[in-house]
Design a protein around this motif. Sequence first.
Motif, PDB file in Angstrom:
ATOM      1  N   ILE A 150     -19.371  45.227 -12.185  1.00  0.00           N
ATOM      2  CA  ILE A 150     -18.371  45.768 -13.113  1.00  0.00           C
ATOM      3  C   ILE A 150     -16.982  45.286 -12.718  1.00  0.00           C
ATOM      4  CG2 ILE A 150     -17.284  47.888 -13.961  1.00  0.00           C
ATOM      5  CD1 ILE A 150     -20.013  49.279 -13.561  1.00  0.00           C
ATOM      6  N   VAL A 151     -16.681  45.343 -11.433  1.00  0.00           N
ATOM      7  CA  VAL A 151     -15.377  44.902 -10.943  1.00  0.00           C
ATOM      8  C   VAL A 151     -15.190  43.409 -11.181  1.00  0.00           C
ATOM      9  CG1 VAL A 151     -14.017  44.524  -8.849  1.00  0.00           C
ATOM     10  CG2 VAL A 151     -15.074  46.749  -9.257  1.00  0.00           C
ATOM     11  N   GLU A 152     -16.206  42.613 -10.893  1.00  0.00           N
ATOM     12  CA  GLU A 152     -16.100  41.163 -11.095  1.00  0.00           C
ATOM     13  C   GLU A 152     -15.818  40.831 -12.555  1.00  0.00           C
ATOM     14  OE1 GLU A 152     -19.718  39.553  -9.613  1.00  0.00           O
ATOM     15  OE2 GLU A 152     -19.097  39.639  -7.498  1.00  0.00           O
ATOM     16  N   ASN A 153     -16.500  41.491 -13.455  1.00  0.00           N
ATOM     17  CA  ASN A 153     -16.265  41.226 -14.877  1.00  0.00           C
ATOM     18  C   ASN A 153     -14.899  41.731 -15.317  1.00  0.00           C
ATOM     19  OD1 ASN A 153     -18.508  39.914 -16.479  1.00  0.00           O
ATOM     20  ND2 ASN A 153     -19.696  41.369 -15.267  1.00  0.00           N
ATOM     21  N   GLY A 154     -14.450  42.837 -14.732  1.00  0.00           N
ATOM     22  CA  GLY A 154     -13.100  43.321 -15.021  1.00  0.00           C
ATOM     23  C   GLY A 154     -12.051  42.311 -14.591  1.00  0.00           C
ATOM     24  N   GLU A 155     -12.226  41.757 -13.398  1.00  0.00           N
ATOM     25  CA  GLU A 155     -11.273  40.771 -12.885  1.00  0.00           C
ATOM     26  C   GLU A 155     -11.285  39.486 -13.723  1.00  0.00           C
ATOM     27  OE1 GLU A 155     -11.373  42.046  -8.149  1.00  0.00           O
ATOM     28  OE2 GLU A 155     -12.721  40.481  -8.900  1.00  0.00           O
ATOM     29  N   LYS A 156     -12.478  39.037 -14.111  1.00  0.00           N
ATOM     30  CA  LYS A 156     -12.573  37.827 -14.940  1.00  0.00           C
ATOM     31  C   LYS A 156     -11.908  38.027 -16.298  1.00  0.00           C
ATOM     32  CE  LYS A 156     -16.873  36.092 -12.884  1.00  0.00           C
ATOM     33  NZ  LYS A 156     -18.329  35.866 -13.113  1.00  0.00           N
ATOM     34  N   THR A 157     -12.105  39.213 -16.864  1.00  0.00           N
ATOM     35  CA  THR A 157     -11.479  39.507 -18.158  1.00  0.00           C
ATOM     36  C   THR A 157      -9.966  39.456 -18.032  1.00  0.00           C
ATOM     37  OG1 THR A 157     -13.357  40.908 -18.800  1.00  0.00           O
ATOM     38  CG2 THR A 157     -11.294  41.199 -20.012  1.00  0.00           C
ATOM     39  N   MET A 158      -9.426  40.028 -16.960  1.00  0.00           N
ATOM     40  CA  MET A 158      -7.973  40.018 -16.772  1.00  0.00           C
ATOM     41  C   MET A 158      -7.457  38.598 -16.583  1.00  0.00           C
ATOM     42  SD  MET A 158      -7.345  43.080 -17.271  1.00  0.00           S
ATOM     43  CE  MET A 158      -8.863  43.787 -17.897  1.00  0.00           C
ATOM     44  N   GLU A 159      -8.203  37.773 -15.858  1.00  0.00           N
ATOM     45  CA  GLU A 159      -7.790  36.378 -15.664  1.00  0.00           C
ATOM     46  C   GLU A 159      -7.703  35.646 -17.001  1.00  0.00           C
ATOM     47  OE1 GLU A 159     -10.563  34.659 -12.990  1.00  0.00           O
ATOM     48  OE2 GLU A 159      -9.954  35.895 -11.270  1.00  0.00           O
ATOM     49  N   GLN A 160      -8.687  35.871 -17.858  1.00  0.00           N
ATOM     50  CA  GLN A 160      -8.697  35.226 -19.179  1.00  0.00           C
ATOM     51  C   GLN A 160      -7.512  35.690 -20.017  1.00  0.00           C
ATOM     52  OE1 GLN A 160     -12.564  36.289 -20.661  1.00  0.00           O
ATOM     53  NE2 GLN A 160     -13.645  34.816 -19.371  1.00  0.00           N
ATOM     54  N   LEU A 161      -7.230  36.981 -19.978  1.00  0.00           N
ATOM     55  CA  LEU A 161      -6.113  37.514 -20.760  1.00  0.00           C
ATOM     56  C   LEU A 161      -4.776  37.023 -20.208  1.00  0.00           C
ATOM     57  CD1 LEU A 161      -7.356  41.212 -21.248  1.00  0.00           C
ATOM     58  CD2 LEU A 161      -7.407  39.361 -22.934  1.00  0.00           C
ATOM     59  N   LEU A 162      -4.644  37.003 -18.886  1.00  0.00           N
ATOM     60  CA  LEU A 162      -3.383  36.564 -18.278  1.00  0.00           C
ATOM     61  C   LEU A 162      -3.109  35.091 -18.566  1.00  0.00           C
ATOM     62  CD1 LEU A 162      -3.629  38.410 -14.845  1.00  0.00           C
ATOM     63  CD2 LEU A 162      -1.845  38.759 -16.562  1.00  0.00           C
ATOM     64  N   SER A 163      -4.167  34.298 -18.678  1.00  0.00           N
ATOM     65  CA  SER A 163      -3.985  32.862 -18.930  1.00  0.00           C
ATOM     66  C   SER A 163      -3.369  32.601 -20.304  1.00  0.00           C
ATOM     67  CB  SER A 163      -5.330  32.137 -18.819  1.00  0.00           C
ATOM     68  OG  SER A 163      -6.195  32.522 -19.880  1.00  0.00           O
ATOM     69  N   GLY A 165      -1.073  34.666 -21.627  1.00  0.00           N
ATOM     70  CA  GLY A 165       0.267  35.217 -21.656  1.00  0.00           C
ATOM     71  C   GLY A 165       0.396  36.364 -22.635  1.00  0.00           C
ATOM     72  N   GLU A 166       1.610  36.590 -23.093  1.00  0.00           N
ATOM     73  CA  GLU A 166       1.861  37.678 -24.052  1.00  0.00           C
ATOM     74  C   GLU A 166       1.206  37.333 -25.385  1.00  0.00           C
ATOM     75  OE1 GLU A 166       5.750  39.462 -26.385  1.00  0.00           O
ATOM     76  OE2 GLU A 166       5.947  38.971 -24.253  1.00  0.00           O
ATOM     77  N   ALA A 167       0.410  38.277 -25.908  1.00  0.00           N
ATOM     78  CA  ALA A 167      -0.319  37.987 -27.143  1.00  0.00           C
ATOM     79  C   ALA A 167      -0.828  39.274 -27.772  1.00  0.00           C
ATOM     80  CB  ALA A 167      -1.492  37.045 -26.872  1.00  0.00           C
ATOM     81  N   ILE A 168      -1.214  39.165 -29.038  1.00  0.00           N
ATOM     82  CA  ILE A 168      -1.839  40.281 -29.766  1.00  0.00           C
ATOM     83  C   ILE A 168      -3.336  40.007 -29.824  1.00  0.00           C
ATOM     84  CG2 ILE A 168      -2.056  41.409 -32.013  1.00  0.00           C
ATOM     85  CD1 ILE A 168       0.920  40.921 -32.431  1.00  0.00           C
ATOM     86  N   TYR A 169      -4.124  41.025 -29.508  1.00  0.00           N
ATOM     87  CA  TYR A 169      -5.569  40.864 -29.407  1.00  0.00           C
ATOM     88  C   TYR A 169      -6.299  41.840 -30.325  1.00  0.00           C
ATOM     89  CZ  TYR A 169      -4.634  38.265 -25.088  1.00  0.00           C
ATOM     90  OH  TYR A 169      -4.176  37.350 -24.168  1.00  0.00           O
ATOM     91  N   ASP A 170      -7.461  41.387 -30.810  1.00  0.00           N
ATOM     92  CA  ASP A 170      -8.419  42.270 -31.460  1.00  0.00           C
ATOM     93  C   ASP A 170      -9.083  43.071 -30.351  1.00  0.00           C
ATOM     94  OD1 ASP A 170     -10.796  43.410 -32.475  1.00  0.00           O
ATOM     95  OD2 ASP A 170     -11.016  41.860 -33.983  1.00  0.00           O
ATOM     96  N   VAL A 171      -8.803  44.372 -30.299  1.00  0.00           N
ATOM     97  CA  VAL A 171      -9.248  45.187 -29.162  1.00  0.00           C
ATOM     98  C   VAL A 171     -10.765  45.202 -29.065  1.00  0.00           C
ATOM     99  CG1 VAL A 171      -9.071  47.428 -28.025  1.00  0.00           C
ATOM    100  CG2 VAL A 171      -7.202  46.634 -29.476  1.00  0.00           C
ATOM    101  N   ASP A 172     -11.440  45.350 -30.195  1.00  0.00           N
ATOM    102  CA  ASP A 172     -12.898  45.440 -30.180  1.00  0.00           C
ATOM    103  C   ASP A 172     -13.524  44.191 -29.575  1.00  0.00           C
ATOM    104  OD1 ASP A 172     -15.494  46.612 -30.916  1.00  0.00           O
ATOM    105  OD2 ASP A 172     -15.572  45.027 -32.406  1.00  0.00           O
ATOM    106  N   GLU A 173     -12.968  43.047 -29.887  1.00  0.00           N
ATOM    107  CA  GLU A 173     -13.513  41.791 -29.362  1.00  0.00           C
ATOM    108  C   GLU A 173     -13.377  41.732 -27.847  1.00  0.00           C
ATOM    109  OE1 GLU A 173     -12.805  36.951 -29.762  1.00  0.00           O
ATOM    110  OE2 GLU A 173     -11.973  38.320 -31.258  1.00  0.00           O
ATOM    111  N   VAL A 174     -12.217  42.110 -27.330  1.00  0.00           N
ATOM    112  CA  VAL A 174     -11.969  42.046 -25.887  1.00  0.00           C
ATOM    113  C   VAL A 174     -12.896  42.997 -25.130  1.00  0.00           C
ATOM    114  CG1 VAL A 174     -10.287  42.492 -24.051  1.00  0.00           C
ATOM    115  CG2 VAL A 174      -9.574  41.320 -26.154  1.00  0.00           C
ATOM    116  N   VAL A 175     -12.953  44.244 -25.575  1.00  0.00           N
ATOM    117  CA  VAL A 175     -13.715  45.242 -24.811  1.00  0.00           C
ATOM    118  C   VAL A 175     -15.223  45.042 -24.980  1.00  0.00           C
ATOM    119  CG1 VAL A 175     -11.836  46.914 -24.852  1.00  0.00           C
ATOM    120  CG2 VAL A 175     -13.553  46.973 -26.672  1.00  0.00           C
ATOM    121  N   SER A 176     -15.664  44.572 -26.164  1.00  0.00           N
ATOM    122  CA  SER A 176     -17.091  44.337 -26.368  1.00  0.00           C
ATOM    123  C   SER A 176     -17.595  43.214 -25.476  1.00  0.00           C
ATOM    124  CB  SER A 176     -17.377  44.006 -27.835  1.00  0.00           C
ATOM    125  OG  SER A 176     -17.164  45.120 -28.657  1.00  0.00           O
ATOM    126  N   ASN A 177     -16.789  42.153 -25.320  1.00  0.00           N
ATOM    127  CA  ASN A 177     -17.171  41.068 -24.419  1.00  0.00           C
ATOM    128  C   ASN A 177     -17.405  41.595 -23.007  1.00  0.00           C
ATOM    129  OD1 ASN A 177     -16.854  39.404 -26.593  1.00  0.00           O
ATOM    130  ND2 ASN A 177     -15.052  38.345 -25.824  1.00  0.00           N
TER     131      ASN A 177
END
Length: 514
Positions: A150-163, A165-177
């Motif tokens: 769970i932690v590894e996937n949390g960290e990977k998700t944050m890395e993808q989002l940080l790459s 930068g500032e952006a607007i996201y479809d929340v369902d898509e991010v959390v479902s992944n």
Amino acid sequence: MLIELSLFVLLLFCWHKYQIEYSRIGKYIRNIPGPPVWPLLGCIPNFMLGKLFPTQETIWQSARDFDLKYYPTYKFWDTHRVCVIILHPDDIEKLLTSMRHIQKSFLYNTLHGWLGTGLLTSHGTKWQTRRKMLTPAFHFNILQQYFKNIVENGEKTMEQLLSKGEAIYDVDEVVSNFTLKVICETAMGVKFTEGNINEYRKAIHCVGSSTVYRSIYPWFGPESIFRMTQRGREYKQALNTLHSFTKKIIQERKEFHDNTNGYFLEEFASDGSKKSSTDDIYFGYRKKRLAMLDLLIAAQRDNQQIDDQGIQEEVDTFTFEGHDTSAVALMFAVLLIAEHEDVQNRIRGEVSEILNRTNGKLEMSDVQNLHYLEMCLKECLRLHPSVPYMSRYMSEDLQLTDYLIPKGTLVQVHTYSVHRLPEFWPDPEKFDPERFSPENSIKRHPFSYIPFSAGPRNCIGQKFVMIQLKVFMAYLIYNFYLKPVIETKEIKFITDIIHRPSQPTYVKLVPIKE
């Protein structure tokens, strides 16, 4: 011909009249309030809100209006069946804590084409056997094994989002992944293929929508008519997608055990004479060590009470429930916390105190100490429970506080409305995490808050879900400022097996500069 048709309609009318007034069910519930009953159509026209047929949107709004108007108990007739909706925690407690009333209603039958009769939809001996078989897969010790992933996937998700930068996201898509990867890589033990995520999510939404469609329009005739429609063809294609996805998971895990000569199954085997006095052994395998799919495969290979179809049912059930309910919970948590900057800042302070000390790495003990974040997540689940209603079939009479509900009746609990009862939740639409402080929680009726159901059929994976929610939100708030794009009060909802908005939801994420 006209005479025969008139006689047929008259017979139908008399039959309907008998069902709602003179049958045993009709006699017992005639004094329960509810919306007007129309000849042959029951209460269905009350859901239409000016439309030719009720839709998922109008049914949601009508049900909410009825909950407010007829609280705490009311009835609803369709053509010949009656459903009693109970909203008071005293009555809910009588229903959910009883082992005599654990059979799901016919509404869940529409899920059989997808989930078979797995843990969610089965009842009786099969449900009891499966529940006992699967409970060890969510023991605290196995959750500790899941935690690393769970932690590894949390960290990977944050890395993808940080790459990005500032952006607007479809929340369902991010959390479902995130949640789909977690359930596959923990309970199933299979690495997830990135390209399959969107296809799987679209298929789930299609099947869920079609399931509700078939429940809303039971008078459209036999299943064959449904299958001939465009919606039916889409449903069949989506089912194939979902079943192909889970069959691949099972195949990959079985091949893993074949290639390792069953070492990771046999390693934990024990003959009956060595069973622990602390009930640490079940089906010949140590509870603490086997993940869900491994446990099922081990049980099958030891000639226990499950076969290939049974494994498929449970993998379909847990892949769906294990990711979709968690994703919806996270979606609303992101939206609500984005709207409340003061709450967000307080969570960030709590999380930063831990992560700054541990070099940004969460441990299980750290998650257990995120007390304020947990209060916030509970408040999010109060306002937007992932499963908005529960439905049971009464296989025998049920005595409530004011009414006796006869055998053969359907009973529903509308969780969304229960969580908004002013008697238990003052100013119920307000987002207030302090409701779940220890001093406030101890005074409250335990069945006024049921996001994971309660009693014998409560959510088997609720601790697993809470760990996911806390890890994801802790990392998200540590790395980003959450800015609202859409207010939750503007969101409209549809009637579905999962609590879904009728439109996409978005959030703005602003990376926190070091």
